[in-house]
Design an enzyme around this catalytic site. Sequence first.
Site, PDB file in Angstrom:
ATOM      1  CE1 TYR A 124      -7.032  -4.900  15.698  1.00  8.82           C
ATOM      2  CE2 TYR A 124      -8.938  -5.138  14.293  1.00  8.82           C
ATOM      3  CZ  TYR A 124      -7.877  -4.396  14.741  1.00  8.82           C
ATOM      4  OH  TYR A 124      -7.652  -3.143  14.234  1.00  8.82           O
TER       5      TYR A 124
ATOM      6  CE1 TYR B  85      -7.820  -0.669  16.758  1.00  3.69           C
ATOM      7  CE2 TYR B  85      -7.358   1.566  16.037  1.00  3.69           C
ATOM      8  CZ  TYR B  85      -7.674   0.256  15.751  1.00  3.69           C
ATOM      9  OH  TYR B  85      -7.845  -0.125  14.438  1.00  3.69           O
TER      10      TYR B  85
END
Lengths: 382, 138
Positions: free
Chosen positions: A284, A334
């Site tokens: 992440y 994203y």
Amino acid sequence: MQASSRIAIVGVGETEFRRRQERSLDALVVDAARRAVADSGLQPADIDGFIAPAGQPPADEIALAIGARHRSYTGINAYTPGAGPVAAIVEAQLAIAAGLARTVLISYGTQTSKPGGPYAFHAADPLKAALEMPVGYYGQPVYFAMLAQRYQHLYGLDSRHLGSLAVSQRAWAALTPGAQKQDLITLDDYFTSPLVSEPLRTLDCCLITDGAAAFIVTTLDRARDLPKRPAVIAGVAAGSNPVTLTEMFTQSRDFLDIGPGAAARRAFEQAGLGRDAVDFAEIYDCFTISILLQLESLGFCAAGEAGALVADGRTGPGGKFPVNTHGGHLSHAYIPGITHVVEAVRQIRGERGKAQVADASVGLVSTFGGPDHATLLLTVDR
Amino acid sequence: MNVPDFPPRLDTDLVKPFWTALEQGTLRLPACSVCGAWQWYPYEFVRCHPEATLQWREVRGRGTVFSFTRVTRNFLPVETAVPYVCALVEPDEAPGVRIASVLDTDSGEPSIGMRVRLKPTPRSNYTAPVFEPATDGE
């Protein structure tokens, strides 16, 4: 574990990724869900479990839109964005083991190009509005710059290591159809990109994206009957740090611990694998610094030592330690956490063409959001 | 030195004593009425003792910079002059408590571990917790 209780990811789907999509969040999530079903080779009627975050299109809408009929299990994904998509696999695993569902669809979409952007989420927090915004402590780049500066103080932080991550991920994105950023960049480009909040630059930050993704989890037995190679879930665990989302960027006792620590240890234990077995990692990356912090928490190295793991293009195409092989949230899209799962599945299947990691048999996905985090280990079927 | 001007949004009175104290030129923090442990941020419930209430206590306004960042792009939803230096400051009396604040860097470059003292700085309709470099013994 016996084959009958093991699970796998069998279908992945995603929308187009860009800023300012006209379609609603509901429409985007439904598109991603339909593509995941088509990719799996399952019939829509086979999908009987749904896990989605609150505030997203509800399971009844998704189910009818994809043509599902018997919705025997519906779960709300209460984990924070970021951690949520991987944490939902834990829930899917339990639902399947308990016989509540056989095949579970996990979806997540976001529209960060809407007014307020990704920051609005924090502006809605009464304590941040009361205590942080009045001094300008606002915006995720500012929070993570605060972490980076502390890291710099404790261990030293070589900006070239952050730059190497940005450059390497862009190289992966250039090999990935649908990635938002395709133009290659150099370390010089990194160092000439504007500072946002020192020491972070624009190229340290993730993208703004409207889009959605979805994936399907089912038993390994069923997965073996489907046309594509199963991505076997060898380990999956979620956890949280002892701090509230509100206080995470100010009061967290161990300021640099963003997870996944204990969850990662559990996932590796379940899988019976060591860190050295990992062929590629999807980590992440709201910011470059987040990758360094997670690598340390994941146990790949000691605190303060992650820079060496990512230096000099090691994480890029052809590198020794491939990380975010689609470009990640920095260069691909994203859609917090979930696009990392989609990419890991494609690598395990061997579908990634020029971006395929050679002999990829073990993939790691590490995600976090606020104090929550989750770790996934995928393997080929063996 | 730039200092953002974005009035606190006070949905409840919970945080009000912090801002009232700053207007008076002091720094006050909430503590548990039973054991005296600081609880920052303030919540309606006290974490360490369920039966306790929060009591606001004054601290001297001296502390240490825990971390900081020079913000060069504005994210606040109003026009804000950049750069400004945002910091987390630990008051001497409350180690582990970190006050989100602005650093006055006119007299030197900020650094972590730097000693600072409170310099309450009026904004349009509130007084901001700004800290400036201090030398101990002053």
